[in-house]
Enzyme design. Structure first.
Site, PDB file in Angstrom:
ATOM      1  N   ALA A 185       0.788  -1.232   0.000  1.00  0.00           N
ATOM      2  CA  ALA A 185       0.000   0.000   0.000  1.00  0.00           C
ATOM      3  C   ALA A 185       0.832   1.301   0.000  1.00  0.00           C
ATOM      4  O   ALA A 185       0.644   2.148  -0.889  1.00  0.00           O
ATOM      5  CB  ALA A 185      -0.991  -0.036   1.160  1.00  0.00           C
ATOM      6  N   ASP A 227      -4.139  -2.585   3.813  1.00  0.00           N
ATOM      7  CA  ASP A 227      -4.350  -1.875   2.544  1.00  0.00           C
ATOM      8  C   ASP A 227      -5.381  -0.770   2.684  1.00  0.00           C
ATOM      9  O   ASP A 227      -5.319   0.247   1.989  1.00  0.00           O
ATOM     10  CB  ASP A 227      -4.751  -2.847   1.440  1.00  0.00           C
ATOM     11  CG  ASP A 227      -3.505  -3.447   0.835  1.00  0.00           C
ATOM     12  OD1 ASP A 227      -2.928  -4.354   1.455  1.00  0.00           O
ATOM     13  OD2 ASP A 227      -3.064  -2.953  -0.217  1.00  0.00           O
ATOM     14  N   ASN A 254      -6.545  -6.444   4.190  1.00  0.00           N
ATOM     15  CA  ASN A 254      -5.122  -6.750   3.964  1.00  0.00           C
ATOM     16  C   ASN A 254      -5.067  -8.035   3.144  1.00  0.00           C
ATOM     17  O   ASN A 254      -6.115  -8.620   2.815  1.00  0.00           O
ATOM     18  CB  ASN A 254      -4.381  -6.892   5.303  1.00  0.00           C
ATOM     19  CG  ASN A 254      -2.869  -6.959   5.104  1.00  0.00           C
ATOM     20  OD1 ASN A 254      -2.295  -6.096   4.443  1.00  0.00           O
ATOM     21  ND2 ASN A 254      -2.219  -7.965   5.647  1.00  0.00           N
TER      22      ASN A 254
END
Ligand code: MRU
Length: 346
Positions: free
Chosen positions: A48, A237, A247
């Site tokens: 990310a 994320d 995630n």
């Protein structure tokens, strides 16, 4: 040699091509938006915070040679680049956060000349890079307070140097704890289907001399049952207003297992990963990836989401660059984010 996942070199975006690791540490210079889009989609650059930086540099790359004479013309081109980069992968909040920062900076400076605007946007993209370097070190420092000497920590995917600019979030906590002499042990889940754990996390931890053991994803429960895991730390994320966290696929399973075995489960992420416009995990867009990543068999149906959502009830705490957030998440996330905005505006 110090690793930089993303940098600006000779008018191009330089990335480490992560699809070549661990066999080869190869760099790739990207000079156009089509190539950047492909590099993000193919996950040559990933994670990310790294995506936030790549997107911001990409927005600059897309406008640096534009011949616009007026601000509306320039802004139109910038918005086109932003929309294009934003269509590469949907889940990581940081990617959109990086793009929005570039758009805001352009609007804030709309009275400047076009050459001046280009310089300002370049500076903003570089600022995003240096802010990530600082944020990850803060996460490391803050998170390392939770780590005891000799702890065994399980992690998933790669939330390290390779997912950020040069330090990591979940792995940043581990690097800091190591520096403090805590001699931790890491269990890296291999992370099917693209093996970010086996290929990337193991590679970077070994490179830094951290004691790491690789386990297949389906071995996590057995390790926990044998008392071999003291803590789980994962990256994120996108984190919704209530703390639900998207995630890498498999993170949710680890959180369920951790609760069953009474093991603390932590998320580590910078504030740029939070999306308080989304109430809960149900609103987080989850990327679906190609069937070929899972099997070459043509006749079987394939389920291949890149991420899952861990409900906030399973998260012990969220380690951020501005402090540790504990439940109740709706109240405490809001409080931390508004305190941060207040400090920034002073
Ligand atoms: O699909 P990827 O490899 O981009 O997924 C990355 C993750 O899930 C990471 O854990 C997350 O982005 C946090 S990185 C600090």
């Amino acid at each position: 040699m110090k690793l930089m996942t993303i940098a600006w070199r000779r008018n191009k975006i330089r990335i480490i091509d992560q699809t070549k690791l661990p066999a080869k540490l190869a760099y790739r210079d990207i000079g156009d938006l089509g190539a950047l889009w492909q590099a993000i989609r193919k996950m040559q650059v990933r994670g990310a915070p790294a995506l936030g930086a790549a997107a911001a540099l990409g927005a600059y790359l897309g406008v640096k040679d534009v011949k616009a004479k007026t601000f509306p013309e320039f802004k139109k081109r910038l918005d086109e680049c932003v929309a294009f980069i934003g269509s590469s992968r949907p889940t990581a909040r940081n990617l959109f956060w990086g793009l929005e920062r570039m758009q805001k900076e352009a609007l804030k400076n709309k009275d400047k000349s076009i050459p001046a605007l280009k310089k300002i946007l370049f500076a903003e993209a570089l600022k995003i890079i240096s802010e990530d370097q600082i944020a990850c070190r803060r996460i490391g420092k803050i998170g390392s307070r939770l780590i005891k000497k000799g702890d065994s920590i399980m992690t998933v995917c790669n939330a390290g140097v390779l997912a950020t600019i040069d330090y990591g979030t979940a792995l940043g906590v581990i690097y800091r704890a190591e520096k403090q002499g805590k001699r931790v042990k890491v269990y890296a889940c291999e992370t099917r289907p693209l093996l970010q754990g086996a290929r990337l996390t193991v590679w970077e931890l070994m490179r830094k001399g951290v004691d790491v053991t690789l386990n297949c994803d389906n071995m996590a429960a057995a390790l926990m049952a044998q008392g071999k895991v003291d803590k789980v730390i994962a990256g994120a994320d996108r984190i919704a207003a209530n703390g639900d966290t998207a995630n890498k696929i498999g993170t949710y399973s680890l959180a369920v297992l951790a609760q069953h075995h009474k093991i603390p489960f932590y998320i580590a992420a910078p504030l740029s990963t939070f999306d308080i416009s989304i109430k809960s995990g149900k609103g987080i867009p989850i990327e679906q990836r190609a069937r070929e990543e899972v099997t070459s068999a043509r006749r079987v149906k394939v389920f291949n989401p890149a991420f899952d959502v861990t409900p906030h009830q399973l998260i012990t705490a969220i380690i951020t660059d501005k402090g540790i957030i504990r439940p109740p998440y709706i109240r405490n996330i809001k409080k931390l984010i508004s305190n941060d905005k207040l400090k920034m505006s002073k």
